[in-house]
Design a protein around this motif. Structure first.
Motif, PDB file in Angstrom:
ATOM      1  N   THR A  33       0.519  -1.245  -0.317  1.00  0.00           N
ATOM      2  CA  THR A  33       0.424   0.314   0.235  1.00  0.00           C
ATOM      3  C   THR A  33       0.317   1.631   0.468  1.00  0.00           C
ATOM      4  OG1 THR A  33      -1.837  -1.452   1.438  1.00  0.00           O
ATOM      5  CG2 THR A  33      -1.655   1.421   1.239  1.00  0.00           C
ATOM      6  N   ALA A  34       1.866   0.981   0.790  1.00  0.00           N
ATOM      7  CA  ALA A  34       3.049   2.070   0.726  1.00  0.00           C
ATOM      8  C   ALA A  34       3.598   2.520  -0.897  1.00  0.00           C
ATOM      9  CB  ALA A  34       3.984   2.375   1.581  1.00  0.00           C
ATOM     10  N   SER A  35       3.870   1.451  -1.139  1.00  0.00           N
ATOM     11  CA  SER A  35       4.463   1.502  -2.805  1.00  0.00           C
ATOM     12  C   SER A  35       3.526   2.199  -3.257  1.00  0.00           C
ATOM     13  CB  SER A  35       5.256   0.572  -2.685  1.00  0.00           C
ATOM     14  OG  SER A  35       5.732   0.255  -4.217  1.00  0.00           O
ATOM     15  N   HIS A  36       2.671   2.106  -3.348  1.00  0.00           N
ATOM     16  CA  HIS A  36       1.436   2.197  -4.824  1.00  0.00           C
ATOM     17  C   HIS A  36       0.860   3.892  -4.050  1.00  0.00           C
ATOM     18  CE1 HIS A  36       0.187  -1.101  -6.353  1.00  0.00           C
ATOM     19  NE2 HIS A  36      -0.243  -1.691  -5.338  1.00  0.00           N
ATOM     20  N   ALA A  37       0.603   4.042  -2.897  1.00  0.00           N
ATOM     21  CA  ALA A  37       0.311   5.901  -2.912  1.00  0.00           C
ATOM     22  C   ALA A  37       1.474   6.066  -3.117  1.00  0.00           C
ATOM     23  CB  ALA A  37       0.053   5.540  -1.299  1.00  0.00           C
ATOM     24  N   LEU A  38       2.534   6.029  -2.813  1.00  0.00           N
ATOM     25  CA  LEU A  38       3.942   6.883  -3.912  1.00  0.00           C
ATOM     26  C   LEU A  38       3.881   6.828  -4.861  1.00  0.00           C
ATOM     27  CD1 LEU A  38       6.449   5.822  -0.622  1.00  0.00           C
ATOM     28  CD2 LEU A  38       5.124   7.921  -0.887  1.00  0.00           C
ATOM     29  N   ASN A  39       3.675   5.693  -5.765  1.00  0.00           N
ATOM     30  CA  ASN A  39       3.623   5.737  -6.979  1.00  0.00           C
ATOM     31  C   ASN A  39       3.012   5.883  -7.695  1.00  0.00           C
ATOM     32  OD1 ASN A  39       7.060   4.779  -6.878  1.00  0.00           O
ATOM     33  ND2 ASN A  39       5.988   3.401  -5.905  1.00  0.00           N
ATOM     34  N   GLY A  40       1.761   6.280  -7.492  1.00  0.00           N
ATOM     35  CA  GLY A  40       0.347   6.296  -7.359  1.00  0.00           C
ATOM     36  C   GLY A  40       0.067   5.178  -9.098  1.00  0.00           C
ATOM     37  N   ILE A  46      -8.113   8.685  -0.388  1.00  0.00           N
ATOM     38  CA  ILE A  46      -7.279   9.974  -0.771  1.00  0.00           C
ATOM     39  C   ILE A  46      -6.335  10.050   1.320  1.00  0.00           C
ATOM     40  CG2 ILE A  46      -7.573  12.642   0.158  1.00  0.00           C
ATOM     41  CD1 ILE A  46      -9.554  12.504  -2.864  1.00  0.00           C
ATOM     42  N   GLU A  47      -7.490   9.889   2.327  1.00  0.00           N
ATOM     43  CA  GLU A  47      -6.789   9.347   3.367  1.00  0.00           C
ATOM     44  C   GLU A  47      -5.594   8.602   3.553  1.00  0.00           C
ATOM     45  OE1 GLU A  47      -6.020   8.044   7.534  1.00  0.00           O
ATOM     46  OE2 GLU A  47      -7.400   6.764   5.964  1.00  0.00           O
ATOM     47  N   VAL A  48      -5.836   7.580   2.356  1.00  0.00           N
ATOM     48  CA  VAL A  48      -4.773   6.880   2.983  1.00  0.00           C
ATOM     49  C   VAL A  48      -3.396   7.322   2.475  1.00  0.00           C
ATOM     50  CG1 VAL A  48      -3.189   4.193   2.311  1.00  0.00           C
ATOM     51  CG2 VAL A  48      -6.568   4.613   3.146  1.00  0.00           C
ATOM     52  N   ARG A  49      -3.617   7.880   0.781  1.00  0.00           N
ATOM     53  CA  ARG A  49      -2.705   8.005  -0.008  1.00  0.00           C
ATOM     54  C   ARG A  49      -2.169   9.573   0.494  1.00  0.00           C
ATOM     55  NH1 ARG A  49      -1.817  11.821  -4.649  1.00  0.00           N
ATOM     56  NH2 ARG A  49       0.736  10.548  -5.745  1.00  0.00           N
ATOM     57  N   GLU A  50      -2.748  10.244   2.208  1.00  0.00           N
ATOM     58  CA  GLU A  50      -2.337  11.434   2.320  1.00  0.00           C
ATOM     59  C   GLU A  50      -1.566  11.219   3.388  1.00  0.00           C
ATOM     60  OE1 GLU A  50      -4.983  14.511   3.137  1.00  0.00           O
ATOM     61  OE2 GLU A  50      -4.759  15.159   0.913  1.00  0.00           O
ATOM     62  N   VAL A  52       0.362   8.096   3.934  1.00  0.00           N
ATOM     63  CA  VAL A  52       1.670   7.775   3.416  1.00  0.00           C
ATOM     64  C   VAL A  52       2.319   9.048   3.001  1.00  0.00           C
ATOM     65  CG1 VAL A  52       3.081   6.440   1.552  1.00  0.00           C
ATOM     66  CG2 VAL A  52       0.590   5.549   3.135  1.00  0.00           C
ATOM     67  N   LEU A  53       1.681   9.875   2.423  1.00  0.00           N
ATOM     68  CA  LEU A  53       3.123  11.167   2.135  1.00  0.00           C
ATOM     69  C   LEU A  53       3.139  11.707   3.060  1.00  0.00           C
ATOM     70  CD1 LEU A  53       1.329  11.650  -0.981  1.00  0.00           C
ATOM     71  CD2 LEU A  53       3.216  11.159  -1.329  1.00  0.00           C
ATOM     72  N   ASP A  54       2.590  11.732   4.200  1.00  0.00           N
ATOM     73  CA  ASP A  54       2.957  12.668   5.739  1.00  0.00           C
ATOM     74  C   ASP A  54       3.738  12.276   6.045  1.00  0.00           C
ATOM     75  OD1 ASP A  54       0.936  14.456   5.042  1.00  0.00           O
ATOM     76  OD2 ASP A  54      -1.022  13.670   5.811  1.00  0.00           O
ATOM     77  N   SER A  55       4.038  10.697   6.086  1.00  0.00           N
ATOM     78  CA  SER A  55       4.906  10.046   7.274  1.00  0.00           C
ATOM     79  C   SER A  55       5.818   9.891   5.901  1.00  0.00           C
ATOM     80  CB  SER A  55       4.177   8.500   6.942  1.00  0.00           C
ATOM     81  OG  SER A  55       3.377   8.110   8.021  1.00  0.00           O
ATOM     82  N   ALA A  56       6.057   9.320   4.810  1.00  0.00           N
ATOM     83  CA  ALA A  56       6.663   9.653   3.901  1.00  0.00           C
ATOM     84  C   ALA A  56       7.712  11.553   4.148  1.00  0.00           C
ATOM     85  CB  ALA A  56       6.779   9.469   2.439  1.00  0.00           C
ATOM     86  N   LYS A  57       7.638  12.400   4.273  1.00  0.00           N
ATOM     87  CA  LYS A  57       7.656  13.418   4.538  1.00  0.00           C
ATOM     88  C   LYS A  57       8.339  14.223   5.669  1.00  0.00           C
ATOM     89  CE  LYS A  57       6.466  18.160   3.780  1.00  0.00           C
ATOM     90  NZ  LYS A  57       5.284  19.270   3.572  1.00  0.00           N
ATOM     91  N   ARG A  58       7.547  13.734   6.453  1.00  0.00           N
ATOM     92  CA  ARG A  58       7.892  13.454   8.185  1.00  0.00           C
ATOM     93  C   ARG A  58       9.701  13.042   8.242  1.00  0.00           C
ATOM     94  NH1 ARG A  58       5.896  10.650  11.445  1.00  0.00           N
ATOM     95  NH2 ARG A  58       4.046  10.032  10.523  1.00  0.00           N
ATOM     96  N   LEU A  59       9.585  11.632   7.954  1.00  0.00           N
ATOM     97  CA  LEU A  59      11.033  10.595   7.982  1.00  0.00           C
ATOM     98  C   LEU A  59      11.661  11.212   6.722  1.00  0.00           C
ATOM     99  CD1 LEU A  59       8.444   7.615   8.320  1.00  0.00           C
ATOM    100  CD2 LEU A  59       9.795   9.434  10.531  1.00  0.00           C
ATOM    101  N   GLY A  60      12.042  12.192   5.756  1.00  0.00           N
ATOM    102  CA  GLY A  60      12.860  12.540   4.886  1.00  0.00           C
ATOM    103  C   GLY A  60      13.014  11.495   3.960  1.00  0.00           C
ATOM    104  N   TYR A  61      12.314  10.217   3.958  1.00  0.00           N
ATOM    105  CA  TYR A  61      12.032   9.704   2.949  1.00  0.00           C
ATOM    106  C   TYR A  61      11.221  10.556   1.387  1.00  0.00           C
ATOM    107  CZ  TYR A  61      10.797   5.246  -0.440  1.00  0.00           C
ATOM    108  OH  TYR A  61      11.346   4.418  -0.971  1.00  0.00           O
ATOM    109  N   LEU A  62      10.594  11.507   1.231  1.00  0.00           N
ATOM    110  CA  LEU A  62       9.879  11.892   0.829  1.00  0.00           C
ATOM    111  C   LEU A  62      10.947  12.559   0.156  1.00  0.00           C
ATOM    112  CD1 LEU A  62       7.180  12.341  -1.359  1.00  0.00           C
ATOM    113  CD2 LEU A  62       6.836  14.428   0.072  1.00  0.00           C
ATOM    114  N   GLY A 110      -5.366   8.489  -6.472  1.00  0.00           N
ATOM    115  CA  GLY A 110      -6.094   8.803  -4.878  1.00  0.00           C
ATOM    116  C   GLY A 110      -5.544  10.995  -4.681  1.00  0.00           C
ATOM    117  N   ILE A 111      -5.688  11.554  -5.514  1.00  0.00           N
ATOM    118  CA  ILE A 111      -6.098  12.501  -5.700  1.00  0.00           C
ATOM    119  C   ILE A 111      -7.052  13.399  -5.931  1.00  0.00           C
ATOM    120  CG2 ILE A 111      -5.016  14.676  -7.033  1.00  0.00           C
ATOM    121  CD1 ILE A 111      -3.441  13.094  -9.115  1.00  0.00           C
ATOM    122  N   ARG A 112      -6.731  14.071  -4.778  1.00  0.00           N
ATOM    123  CA  ARG A 112      -8.088  15.118  -4.095  1.00  0.00           C
ATOM    124  C   ARG A 112      -8.330  16.370  -5.260  1.00  0.00           C
ATOM    125  NH1 ARG A 112      -9.588  19.763  -0.521  1.00  0.00           N
ATOM    126  NH2 ARG A 112      -7.290  19.450  -0.027  1.00  0.00           N
TER     127      ARG A 112
END
Length: 359
Positions: A33-40, A46-50, A52-62, A110-112
């Motif tokens: 799910t994390a892979s799908h969220a980051l790669n579309g 939308i809630e799940v994708r956001e 995942v992206l929030d976690s990726a941003k906060r952890l520096g992965y994004l 998953g784009i709003r």
């Protein structure tokens, strides 16, 4: 004896790079799910994708992935459309096909979408930008409005903008449009190959996209080394079927031979449907007496009498192409990146309204 100096070893803590598993764990989702969220690559809420992206941003992965240009970060899209394109009706089939294609692609990724409908035929750029900032939009898509003032007000390295079904001669923002000029040339070349020479071009004073269809009409004659029939341009008051019908009826009242035309090339299927009605009311048979070719390939053309031959436009693909341009600009993160003009190819759909001219 000199004392021995013991070597000193400095132990440095090597920070482990955050990986996708860390992101999935932090967002409380599976690795896939994390892979799908980051790669579309799969439909997610939308809630799940956001999340995942929030976690990726906060952890520096994004940031690390974006630097490697391997991730799309489009989460919120502001969609601006003029009010005349908003109502769902037979007259707006082209616009609604574009909008539905964009909506489906946003749902898949998953784009709003934040919709903005203008109060008039012109979109207020300042208002669009204000709403985009308030909604924390990642990009802006504008449909059917390419006025220079609007483009200048929206052009900024801080917010990707794509004009869909419009042009920007100044090349300030990205644009996606059908290849109107090539499509028109393709249609006229087919009519010329059948033996038609006196081809009436029924058009209206539309935006630059409609002008390109006239350009393609001219290109075909030039390529065939035939004189351009400048006297064969007929302008309707608008693009609706009633406008096409009125223009053809007025011409028939003045000249029952329709200027000696053996074919009519209409700049839109709506005009072509009106043209077919006007000819049928005068008992002028299509394609036996005169051929009719449209442009757009809207559904009613399949059921007209006779079925309308047309230049098919990939309207359902324009939205996905616009999203791709926004994502490319987000990934590049380059303020000096030049504007891109993307044109999608058209093709002929031959039904029953076109035939060789009578000898």
């Amino acid at each position: 004896m000199p004392s021995k100096v013991q070597p000193q070893f400095v132990t440095e803590k090597v920070e482990r790079k955050v990986n996708l598993k860390d992101v999935a764990r932090d967002a409380d989702v599976s690795l896939s799910t994390a892979s799908h969220a980051l790669n579309g690559t799969a439909p997610l809420t939308i809630e799940v994708r956001e999340r995942v992206l929030d976690s990726a941003k906060r952890l520096g992965y994004l940031d690390r992935r974006r630097k490697k240009a391997t991730i799309a970060t489009l989460r919120v899209l502001l969609l601006a459309i003029p009010d005349d394109a908003a109502p769902e009706s037979d007259l707006n089939l082209v616009s609604w096909t574009i909008l539905n294609g964009l909506r489906r692609e946003c749902e898949r990724r998953g784009i709003r979408i934040v919709p903005f409908v203008s109060t008039g035929r012109r979109i207020d750029g300042a208002q669009v930008r204000q709403i985009a900032l308030a909604e924390r939009a990642d990009g802006i898509v504008v449909l059917n409005d390419d006025q220079p003032e609007l483009i200048r007000s929206l052009a900024s390295p801080d917010m990707p903008v794509v004009i869909v079904n419009g042009e920007d001669p100044a090349m300030l923002v990205d644009t996606v449009t059908p290849e109107n000029r090539f499509g028109a040339r393709l249609g006229i070349e087919h009519l010329l190959a059948l033996g038609h020479r006196r081809i009436l071009h029924l058009t209206w004073k539309g935006r630059t996209t409609i002008q390109r269809r006239y350009d393609g009409f001219s290109d075909a004659y030039l390529a065939a080394q035939l004189p351009m029939p400048h006297d064969m341009i007929l302008e309707a008051e608008g693009y609706e079927p009633r406008h096409g019908e009125a223009a053809i009826n007025a011409l028939l009242d003045r000249d029952p031979t329709v200027k000696g035309a053996t074919a009519v090339f209409c700049a839109a299927d709506n005009l072509a449907l009106g043209c077919l009605k006007a000819l049928a009311d005068r008992d002028i048979r299509v394609p036996e007496a005169i051929s009719v070719l449209g442009f757009d390939d809207i559904v009613p053309g399949e059921f007209s009498r006779p079925p309308l031959s047309t230049v098919s436009v990939p309207t359902d693909r324009l939205g996905a192409a616009a999203l791709a341009l926004i994502e490319q600009r987000l990934i590049a993160n380059d303020p000096q990146r030049p504007a891109h003009r993307l044109e999608l190819g058209c093709h002929l759909v031959l039904r029953g309204s076109v035939a060789p001219p009578r000898i």
